[in-house]
Write an enzyme that holds these catalytic residues in place. Sequence first.
Site, PDB file in Angstrom:
ATOM      1  N   ASP A  15       0.872  -1.164   0.000  1.00  0.00           N
ATOM      2  CA  ASP A  15       0.000   0.000   0.000  1.00  0.00           C
ATOM      3  C   ASP A  15       0.918   1.226   0.000  1.00  0.00           C
ATOM      4  O   ASP A  15       2.118   1.115   0.303  1.00  0.00           O
ATOM      5  CB  ASP A  15      -0.882  -0.030   1.249  1.00  0.00           C
ATOM      6  CG  ASP A  15      -1.678   1.245   1.429  1.00  0.00           C
ATOM      7  OD1 ASP A  15      -2.368   1.655   0.479  1.00  0.00           O
ATOM      8  OD2 ASP A  15      -1.591   1.838   2.520  1.00  0.00           O
ATOM      9  N   ASP A  17      -0.163   5.108   0.878  1.00  0.00           N
ATOM     10  CA  ASP A  17      -0.423   6.100   1.923  1.00  0.00           C
ATOM     11  C   ASP A  17      -0.532   5.442   3.292  1.00  0.00           C
ATOM     12  O   ASP A  17      -1.381   4.580   3.516  1.00  0.00           O
ATOM     13  CB  ASP A  17      -1.713   6.860   1.604  1.00  0.00           C
ATOM     14  CG  ASP A  17      -1.607   7.639   0.303  1.00  0.00           C
ATOM     15  OD1 ASP A  17      -0.803   8.581   0.252  1.00  0.00           O
ATOM     16  OD2 ASP A  17      -2.313   7.289  -0.664  1.00  0.00           O
ATOM     17  N   ASP A 172      -1.577  -0.644   6.119  1.00  0.00           N
ATOM     18  CA  ASP A 172      -1.735   0.057   7.393  1.00  0.00           C
ATOM     19  C   ASP A 172      -3.196   0.168   7.797  1.00  0.00           C
ATOM     20  O   ASP A 172      -3.499   0.669   8.877  1.00  0.00           O
ATOM     21  CB  ASP A 172      -1.135   1.468   7.317  1.00  0.00           C
ATOM     22  CG  ASP A 172      -1.952   2.384   6.423  1.00  0.00           C
ATOM     23  OD1 ASP A 172      -2.393   3.445   6.898  1.00  0.00           O
ATOM     24  OD2 ASP A 172      -2.153   2.045   5.242  1.00  0.00           O
TER      25      ASP A 172
END
Length: 210
Positions: A15, A17, A172
């Site tokens: 991922d 961001d 995240d």
Amino acid sequence: MMDIDISRIKGLIFDLDGTLADTMPLHLEAWNEVGEKYGLSLSHEEHIKFAGMSTEDIVNIQADKQGVSADAKAFSEQKDKVFLEEKLDDVKPIPVVPDFLYSLHNKFPMAVGTGSQRITAEKIIDNLNVNKYIEGLVTADDVENHKPAPDTFLSCAEIIDIAPENCLVFEDGELGMQSAKTGGMQAINITKTSDKKLRDLLTSLENLKK
């Protein structure tokens, strides 16, 4: 170490961001600066909850919840403009995670899968100077069904030509974790993993390819 079968891993997917780039607070600032014009707001808790979703999807959810009419596509374009013009220079890498790119790029094929628009994702990757380490990028522009659907990460697996069950996803957000697992991939939530455990994982992957 953690519930990951190291021996199965042949490709890495990240991922962007909040995983490679410390952009989440900056995206939230840009979102609310634009949202003020529409009478829309997004809290920190909501932003974390929606991590991985496209801006348009989040706008539609918030507009419905807050009883506001908003053009999600126009909102997304304005938010990206604010981010790129006012926030991009403040982007910093997340600790430890980019080390996987630096150390393993010649050993594992790697791709990035993000809920950001392509223009924004490419600028962030350029800012981090990691584009030379990845073989593919899948953005919100490239798939119809965004996280928590598995499409983003499945497209990444296809680009690097690795079966989903042999991919390890770094995330995240819970929606991203769900996306990876629905796609049949192993996944690690970096926000729930200590830096030491991440470094141990990096060492194990380095040893796997010796």
